[in-house]
Scaffold this active site. Sequence first.
Site, PDB file in Angstrom:
ATOM      1  CB  SER A   1     -20.559  -7.584   8.281  1.00 49.00           C
ATOM      2  OG  SER A   1     -20.148  -6.384   7.653  1.00 49.00           O
TER       3      SER A   1
ATOM      4  CE1 TYR B   1     -20.234 -10.154   3.028  1.00 48.68           C
ATOM      5  CE2 TYR B   1     -20.661  -8.150   4.290  1.00 48.68           C
ATOM      6  CZ  TYR B   1     -19.966  -9.332   4.109  1.00 48.68           C
ATOM      7  OH  TYR B   1     -19.000  -9.697   5.018  1.00 48.68           O
TER       8      TYR B   1
END
Length: 250
Positions: free
Chosen positions: A138, A151
């Site tokens: 990500s 996250y």
Amino acid sequence: MNEQRVALVTGSTSGIGIEIARRLLRDGFRVVVSGRSTERGEQIASELGDGASFIRADLTEPGAPAKLVDATVEQLGRLDVLVNNAAIDHTGSLLDTPIAEIRATFETNSFAAIECLQAAGRAMREQGEGGAIINVTSRLAHIGVPTMGIYSASKGAMRSLTTAAAVELAPLNIRVNAVAPGMTRTPLYEEWVAQQDDPAATEAQVAGAIPLGRIATPQDVAGAVAYLASPEAAYLTGVQIPVDGGYIAK
């Protein structure tokens, strides 16, 4: 290598995963779709058509990643590409997030993905022909965004693993790379936008922060994965392709 190549895509019953599976099928792979819902997975495999099959797996169950890889090899005879795509989202105050939520996020995004990499690497080593492992990380592995710390950390772990695994597995001709999507038009994104007070203004603001001026599509991410899985990327290992419209380049 005369046999048709086989790709396993984890978390491929929704969003980006479906498009990765679709693209690899188009590129000539036999593709194993995997996820937790049998009904959803069988439906997706049927929609994708010839060359697609479904194997159910909850990757957080003990031994599930190895069982998934073993089932793939048993059913299709080989494994050439693993796409480590399965992940869960997490938002919340960094200082107040319960440890149980942190562990749950890492169980899927990091620990299960590591186990998948290990199992796929062993299968590729046994075949003796090498292979490609592609981790979906990500942009949040590179930037700080409030409420996304847990996250980000789980994806940052996979970013670091990518480079370490690339070096260790290179003698086996197993390439390990990553793609790092930015904001992407997935069902999760569409749900988030719809919850905003002014969805149109929110979307314009998000797109305006991206140098290319638009939000990524799942097909954009799938294209980068397809390249890393292809013979054209035979000399690439340990790299991460940011699929973010130039966001982290700013």
